[in-house]
Enzyme design. Structure first.
Site, PDB file in Angstrom:
ATOM      1  N   LYS A  54      -5.004   3.298  13.827  1.00 38.50           N
ATOM      2  CA  LYS A  54      -5.284   3.438  12.506  1.00 38.50           C
ATOM      3  C   LYS A  54      -6.217   4.934  12.816  1.00 38.50           C
ATOM      4  CE  LYS A  54      -8.041   3.075   9.696  1.00 38.50           C
ATOM      5  NZ  LYS A  54      -9.253   1.969   8.512  1.00 38.50           N
ATOM      6  N   CYS A  74     -13.891  -1.482   4.253  1.00 41.86           N
ATOM      7  CA  CYS A  74     -12.983  -0.451   3.191  1.00 41.86           C
ATOM      8  C   CYS A  74     -13.528   0.118   2.032  1.00 41.86           C
ATOM      9  CB  CYS A  74     -11.936  -1.504   2.728  1.00 41.86           C
ATOM     10  SG  CYS A  74     -10.754  -1.887   4.520  1.00 41.86           S
ATOM     11  N   GLY A  75     -15.432  -0.521   1.989  1.00 40.23           N
ATOM     12  CA  GLY A  75     -16.109   0.000   1.013  1.00 40.23           C
ATOM     13  C   GLY A  75     -16.720   0.612   1.295  1.00 40.23           C
ATOM     14  N   ARG A 128       0.673  -1.161   0.030  1.00 42.66           N
ATOM     15  CA  ARG A 128       0.291   0.120  -0.060  1.00 42.66           C
ATOM     16  C   ARG A 128       0.706   1.388   0.184  1.00 42.66           C
ATOM     17  NH1 ARG A 128      -3.594   0.695   5.027  1.00 42.66           N
ATOM     18  NH2 ARG A 128      -4.932  -1.252   3.870  1.00 42.66           N
ATOM     19  N   GLY A 147     -16.472  -6.490   1.945  1.00 44.73           N
ATOM     20  CA  GLY A 147     -16.078  -7.893   2.529  1.00 44.73           C
ATOM     21  C   GLY A 147     -16.180  -8.239   3.619  1.00 44.73           C
TER      22      GLY A 147
END
Length: 522
Positions: free
Chosen positions: A187, A446-447, A66, A441
């Site tokens: 994070k 994340c989506g 990443r 997912g």
């Protein structure tokens, strides 16, 4: 001793305390000789994420890389280097004909199929291209987002490019790794909005800066605490602060230090910034930030300037620079192959000035195309056949995370399923306008299904006595002005039963109509 030191810490905190993961950069040659199977489990599965390399059990022996691409801006030469890495170092891992890359929902790029023994060489190639992957995972500030048309949008308020780059340099020590700001409790996401349409999804960031006028001066209102996680999602709330552009970096660093020193380090499901804010209350949090900053914050402006509906930047747009245009290209499900990346690099050089922009919708923009070259650009095969400027409505707004094809966290396969299902629905339905359908997912989101018109989150369900791949269906997410998160309205729909559900929702809520041919064939 800080408040966090007095609390019970989790196993990851204990491992970090034994050896800072950034130190692994000095051990890559030894690790390469040792091999991925013999590596310390924490260092392989977690520690290398501080360098930007993510071990993926679903592709044994291979890592995902990443990058950090502040404000989503690349040069053609940088993209070409990434294409060369995909071509030379990555493997298909049994799923694709060739290695690939994905544009992410944070204006970033991820490459797949990296071998442990190639990590040191790849880091050096990135350094020479003025790129870095440092601190792009785990308990770090993730890729910094800003307006994808910063500096070229005729209607922008603040050019975010320099602010975001300064912030990136401060957080990462100019890409070399910052030991002081790479041991956060969890994070952390930061966004800097410069336009009126909230192109950065400000509300889902731990810190977001939103344009606002105060006493005739243009600066930013600040919101804090937004996040998605497996257990909870929360929209950012006002800090009741307004800052001038020069104060974005100092304030961000002050908040990060307060979070670093006082954030919870026990239950990792409760270690995001919002939990600290709720534990203390906003007044105490703001006071602690001001103490760290060294001066009082001004009260927030009465209103912000997010007054437009969100744009997706696909199509042709005149820039603020006379005679120049930016063109937004649709990249289906954000998936790129090396050949695509080489060709995008070529187009950016031949028709523009070599610059490429990424968007949170997983698409790309090529700016600075002169009027005289626009027609020829639009005739290029890549634009005509692969990455159109005006895709069909449902494909236009489709977003998907990596899914189980490459990600070990994902419960279901997403990207290929999402695209195939949308293509089938578009063959059956006429849809008058784009409908934002987001696939993720797993609950890590994340989506970003919570910001979609229709969001689909991977799960499992029982059907005919068997556990099958399924989704929880979200609706009501809104972006742009008055943004807010959606909620789950239909849990555990088996994926094999999902298409008719989506078809009915599109007809009932979004004005879709069956195509005549589809009606006849039924």
């Amino acid at each position: 001793m800080t408040t966090a030191d007095k609390k019970k810490i989790n196993p990851i905190e204990k491992a970090k305390a034994q050896k800072h993961p950034l130190l692994l950069k000095q051990e890559l040659e030894q690790l390469s000789q040792l091999g991925w199977e013999a590596m310390d489990e924490f260092e392989r599965d977690h520690g290398l994420k501080w360098l930007g390399f993510f071990y993926r059990p679903v592709t044994p022996g291979k890592f995902m890389l990443r990058l950090r691409i502040p404000n989503g801006i690349l040069t053609s030469s940088q993209l070409r280097v990434l294409a060369e890495i995909v071509q030379r170092y990555t493997e298909a891992a049994g799923f694709q004909q060739e290695g690939n890359a994905d544009i992410t929902t944070r204006q970033n790029i991820q490459l797949r199929g990296i071998h442990l023994e190639d990590i040191a060489a790849i880091i050096e190639r990135l350094r020479k291209a003025d790129l870095t992957s440092v601190q792009s995972g785990m308990d770090n500030v993730r890729n910094l987002t800003g307006s994808p048309v910063a500096g070229i949008d005729a209607d922008e308020l603040i050019d975010t490019r320099d602010i975001v780059c300064q912030l990136q340099d401060a957080i990462t020590n100019k890409g070399e790794g910052n030991f002081d700001l790479s041991n956060l409790p969890r994070k952390f996401n930061i966004a800097v909005a410069g336009c009126r349409d909230n192109s950065v999804h400000a509300e889902i960031n731990d810190i977001a800066f939103i344009p606002a006028y105060k006493d005739g001066k243009l600066g930013f209102n600040v919101i804090v605490g937004g996040f998605f996680s497996a257990k909870r999602c929360a929209a950012a709330i006002p800090l009741d602060a307004w800052v001038e552009p020069d104060d974005v970096v100092p304030l961000s660093l002050a908040i990060l230090i307060v979070f670093r020193d006082h954030g919870e380090r026990g239950n990792r499901q409760k270690t995001r910034l919002m939990y600290l804010i709720e534990e203390w209350g906003m007044e105490k949090f703001r006071t602690e930030v001001e103490t760290q900053l060294g001066y009082p914050l001004q009260k927030a402006a009465a209103k912000d300037e997010i007054i437009w509906e969100k744009r997706d930047h696909l199509g042709i747009y005149s820039q603020k620079q006379p005679g120049l245009n930016y063109v937004g290209l649709h990249v289906p499900i954000g998936r790129l192959y090396a050949s695509d990346m080489f060709e995008v690099s070529r187009l950016a050089e031949v028709y523009g000035n070599g610059e490429i922009r990424l968007t949170v919708e997983q698409n790309l923009i090529i700016p600075n195309i002169p009027d005289s070259r626009l027609e020829a650009f639009l005739k290029e095969p890549l634009v005509q056949q692969r990455f159109p400027i005006d895709p069909k409505p449902l494909q236009r707004a489709l977003v998907s995370c990596t899914g189980a094809e490459f990600c070990g966290f994902a419960i279901i396969e997403t990207k290929n399923r999402a695209l195939a299902m949308i293509q089938e629905l578009e063959a059956e339905l006429e849809t008058p306008h784009p409908v934002r359908i987001h696939w993720t997912g797993c609950p890590n989101s994340c989506g970003q299904p919570q910001v979609a018109d229709i969001g689909l989150m991977g799960t499992k369900a029982r059907k005919d006595g068997q556990m099958v791949e399924a989704v929880d269906l979200y609706m009501g997410g809104k972006v742009g002005k008055d943004a807010h998160l959606g909620s789950c309205v239909m849990p555990k729909i088996p994926c094999e039963d999902l298409k008719p559900v989506l078809r009915d929702l599109l007809i009932e809520h979004f004005g879709a109509r069956p195509r005549q041919a589809a009606v006849v064939s039924v």
